[in-house]
Design an enzyme around this catalytic site. Sequence first.
Site, PDB file in Angstrom:
ATOM      1  N   ARG A 247       1.770   6.205  16.718  1.00 46.56           N
ATOM      2  CA  ARG A 247       1.273   7.118  15.680  1.00 46.56           C
ATOM      3  C   ARG A 247       1.643   8.581  15.891  1.00 46.56           C
ATOM      4  NH1 ARG A 247       1.860   2.976  12.983  1.00 46.56           N
ATOM      5  NH2 ARG A 247       0.146   1.500  12.833  1.00 46.56           N
TER       6      ARG A 247
ATOM      7  N   ASP B 177       0.809  -1.220   0.000  1.00 43.12           N
ATOM      8  CA  ASP B 177       0.000   0.000   0.000  1.00 43.12           C
ATOM      9  C   ASP B 177       0.840   1.266   0.000  1.00 43.12           C
ATOM     10  OD1 ASP B 177      -2.541  -1.100  -0.206  1.00 43.12           O
ATOM     11  OD2 ASP B 177      -2.636  -1.497   1.943  1.00 43.12           O
TER      12      ASP B 177
ATOM     13  N   ASP C 134      -5.971   4.606  12.915  1.00 42.21           N
ATOM     14  CA  ASP C 134      -4.665   5.206  12.643  1.00 42.21           C
ATOM     15  C   ASP C 134      -4.753   6.467  11.782  1.00 42.21           C
ATOM     16  OD1 ASP C 134      -3.189   3.508  14.229  1.00 42.21           O
ATOM     17  OD2 ASP C 134      -2.962   2.003  12.661  1.00 42.21           O
TER      18      ASP C 134
ATOM     19  N   SER D  83      -3.783  -8.819   9.211  1.00 42.61           N
ATOM     20  CA  SER D  83      -3.186  -7.496   9.178  1.00 42.61           C
ATOM     21  C   SER D  83      -2.426  -7.351  10.483  1.00 42.61           C
ATOM     22  CB  SER D  83      -4.278  -6.440   9.054  1.00 42.61           C
ATOM     23  OG  SER D  83      -3.771  -5.208   9.517  1.00 42.61           O
TER      24      SER D  83
END
Length: 399
Positions: A97, A16, A126, A177
């Site tokens: 993050r 991605d 996120d 994931s």
Amino acid sequence: MGRAERVILAYSGGVDTSVCIPYLHHEWGVKEVITLAADLGQGDELEPIRLKALKSGATESLVVNATESFIRDYAFAALQANALYENQYPLSTALARPLIAKLLVEAAATYGADAVAHGCTGKGNDQVRFDVSIAALNPRLKVLAPAREWGMSREETIAYGERFGIAAPVKKASPYSIDRNLLGRSIEAGPLEDLEVEPPEEVYLLTRPVADAPDTPEYLEIEFEQGIPTALDQEPLDPVSLVQELNHRAGRHGIGRVDMVENRLVGIKSREVYETPALKVLIQAHRDLESLTLTADITHYKRGIEETYAQLVYNGLWYSPLKPALDAFVSHTQTRVTGTVRLKLFKGNATVVGRRSPYSLYAANLATYGAEDEFDHRAAEGFIYVWGLPTRVWSEKLG
Ligand code: ARG
């Protein structure tokens, strides 16, 4: 005119974020894409990732080691707040993050970029954490999130990448994931989407199954100074080594697994599996030391602050004005949270079995049931009379 001239893209080396590079160039007219891969102890080799970004069309490819700050400024701050989202998740992914956002914003200033970008989709937490953190640190920066808009399936994304020389993943893609860093692993999707399915053993990497954990208990002493862990078994360790060592030692005993259905900020319930051995043990030990060194009212009041703190981290508000206000309370409470906690690691559990502190509020002469007892038992009677008075009056009214 494109959406931006020069962009700093948060880069992981995955499909991605790699596809984001040509996509930003060709679909959104971005002239230069500078990638930034943050090393947060995810265990990936970063040199191949750096080169992959260049091969995928990045103008420049940055790698930043941020492990020390990650543990010291983010993880240990959350530890002082005993932050557990919905009582279970120690925020291992969420804490990374705001740090990545800070690195992006700093790189944007250094390289004169007018935007930053990330590869998050529109369904997760996120994206919120990145967008809000970036806005807080530099409200003039644009945030581009191609994967939120491109509407490509997994297969289409891979095919798009192949047109620009981005190789399809060689091994059969994992159905899960996974997000990983020094604090642990978060695993979702694939078979875990069926809430009745027990997580297959293959999802875990840092923790042993309890059945294979050692048959003898292991004892461990953790030393804290003002709420910060500083040594294991009397050996002083820097924050990163301490977490690594503790992940290893607690993980061997199968400690730190969580399987939960959590409430995402975007309104979706999702099933997530975590393994965070070090954080699990640290929070437990830290809480115990607080019980010994804080007064009852602070301990109880702090519980509410901890809940708010965990929600704030989860919900992407690390740089909001509430954060330093909560920090002020939390740090003030930590001035005497110094001492040592002894734990027993055994078959999936860490159990606190001993503690000591120079600031211990435990008064043996008051607590003892032995002859040394100095507590004035007769004083209890008057205390109970006054304490129970409102309840007594209430009951008398009922007749
Ligand atoms: N649910 C966790 C959070 O919102 C982890 C998110 C990333 N998880 C993953 N498996 N990729 O903080």
